[in-house]
Structure formats: structure tokens, C-alpha cells
Design a protein around this motif. Structure first.
Motif, short mmCIF file in Angstrom:
data_model
loop_
_atom_site.label_atom_id
_atom_site.label_comp_id
_atom_site.label_asym_id
_atom_site.label_seq_id
_atom_site.Cartn_x
_atom_site.Cartn_y
_atom_site.Cartn_z
N GLU A 293 0.71 -1.51 0.26
CA GLU A 293 0.07 0.36 0.04
C GLU A 293 1.10 1.27 -0.28
O GLU A 293 0.70 2.02 -0.99
N SER A 294 2.00 1.49 0.54
CA SER A 294 2.95 1.90 1.03
C SER A 294 3.57 2.37 -0.99
O SER A 294 3.53 4.01 -1.08
N GLN A 295 3.88 1.80 -1.46
CA GLN A 295 5.03 1.70 -2.51
C GLN A 295 3.60 1.57 -3.11
O GLN A 295 3.89 3.17 -4.79
N MET A 296 2.14 1.79 -3.59
CA MET A 296 1.44 1.85 -4.25
C MET A 296 1.25 3.73 -4.07
O MET A 296 0.90 4.32 -5.04
N PHE A 297 0.97 3.96 -2.94
CA PHE A 297 0.97 5.14 -2.68
C PHE A 297 1.88 5.85 -3.33
O PHE A 297 1.71 7.41 -4.01
N GLN A 298 3.22 5.55 -2.82
CA GLN A 298 3.60 6.90 -3.15
C GLN A 298 4.50 6.52 -4.69
O GLN A 298 4.46 7.35 -5.40
N PHE A 299 3.68 5.39 -5.99
CA PHE A 299 4.43 6.44 -7.10
C PHE A 299 2.80 6.86 -7.69
O PHE A 299 2.48 6.74 -8.38
N GLY A 300 1.80 6.36 -7.33
CA GLY A 300 0.38 7.40 -7.33
C GLY A 300 0.81 9.20 -7.50
O GLY A 300 0.22 9.52 -8.20
N GLN A 301 1.39 9.31 -5.74
CA GLN A 301 2.16 10.39 -5.79
C GLN A 301 2.70 11.03 -7.09
O GLN A 301 2.77 12.57 -7.68
N ARG A 302 3.94 10.40 -7.11
CA ARG A 302 4.81 10.58 -8.59
C ARG A 302 3.93 10.74 -10.08
O ARG A 302 4.41 11.83 -10.59
N VAL A 303 3.34 9.79 -10.39
CA VAL A 303 1.74 10.35 -11.19
C VAL A 303 0.89 10.92 -11.59
O VAL A 303 1.99 11.84 -12.47
N ARG A 304 0.98 11.84 -10.40
CA ARG A 304 -0.02 12.92 -9.47
C ARG A 304 1.33 14.08 -10.50
O ARG A 304 1.00 14.84 -11.35
N ALA A 305 2.23 13.82 -9.26
CA ALA A 305 2.84 15.34 -9.62
C ALA A 305 3.60 14.96 -11.32
O ALA A 305 3.48 16.64 -12.20
N PHE A 306 3.83 14.14 -11.78
CA PHE A 306 4.39 14.37 -13.34
C PHE A 306 3.69 14.63 -14.10
O PHE A 306 3.80 15.36 -15.53
N LEU A 307 1.85 14.75 -14.21
CA LEU A 307 0.66 14.91 -14.94
C LEU A 307 0.82 16.46 -14.99
O LEU A 307 0.07 16.53 -15.76
N GLN A 308 1.16 16.50 -13.87
CA GLN A 308 0.19 18.13 -13.37
C GLN A 308 1.59 18.61 -13.99
O GLN A 308 0.80 19.76 -14.40
N ASP A 309 3.49 18.64 -14.54
CA ASP A 309 3.78 19.71 -15.03
C ASP A 309 4.49 18.13 -16.39
O ASP A 309 5.70 19.04 -16.01
#
Length: 121
Positions: free
Chosen positions: A17-33
Motif C-alpha cells: 500500500e505504501s509503495q502504491m501510494f508513493q507511485f500514485g503521488q509521483r504519477v500525479r506530480a508528473f502529469l501535473q507538470d
């Protein structure tokens, strides 16, 4: 179920769950910018390889090999290109800010390109 088996399973679940959350945060940040000076993908899919969360990546899909080449240059990655059966397949992979990224395209050859063996591409 023994208490130690349950604790081991729950600890592994928490790690996933922690790894998946971190992956999701990286994807969100990348897609935002997304870089404005690069071609925009027509597809963006967060994906997990069959081997699990350790192999999660963002798959960006483009229309042309030139668009993939632009992104590969930005990512400082090599493009792998394969001309086969009247189509061009190309992709590049890199890790950007801790996020594994795969950029790729599949482009069918025009009738003229098929007749000239793809010399027009």
C-alpha cells in the motif's frame, strides 16, 4: 491462522500500500507538470508489470516516432525502433524524478511507404 502469519501478511500488505501510494503521488506530480515544449501524449496509463508494484511505470502513448524521439531526448534515453509488417514500433524508457516512464508508439505505414519499403519515414 496463527498470529505471526497474520502479522507477516499485514506487514507485507502495508508495504504494498505504501509503495502504491508513493507511485500514485509521483504519477500525479508528473502529469501535473508535463513539459509544455514536448508533444502531448494521446494516452497516459499508470501500469503494473506482472511481477508487482516494484515494476510500476507510467506508459505514455504517442502518434509518431518523432514524438517518441522528442521525449526520449528530453529523458536522455535511447529509442528502440522496429520496422515490421508494415508498421513502425518504437519506444524509450527512463526514470524521471523516481518515476519509471515508458514512451512509445505504433505507426502503420502508408500505402506509398509500404511500396518503397518505408524510405519515406
Amino acid at each position: 491462522m496463527s498470529e505471526s502469519l497474520r502479522e507477516t501478511a499485514l506487514a507485507k500488505l502495508q508495504q504494498i500500500e505504501s509503495q502504491m501510494f508513493q507511485f500514485g503521488q509521483r504519477v500525479r506530480a508528473f502529469l501535473q507538470d508535463l513539459p509544455a515544449d514536448l508533444p502531448q501524449p494521446f494516452g497516459a496509463t499508470p501500469a503494473l508489470a506482472s511481477s508487482g508494484i516494484d515494476q510500476a511505470y507510467l506508459h505514455l502513448t504517442f502518434a509518431t516516432p518523432a514524438e517518441v524521439a522528442s521525449w526520449a531526448s528530453w529523458m536522455d534515453a535511447a529509442v528502440t525502433r522496429k520496422d515490421e509488417l508494415g508498421a513502425v514500433f518504437c519506444h524509450a524508457t527512463a526514470v524521471v524524478d523516481g518515476l519509471p516512464i515508458y514512451v512509445g508508439c505504433m505507426q502503420l505505414a502508408t500505402e506509398a511507404e509500404q511500396q518503397t519499403g518505408g524510405e519515406d519515414r
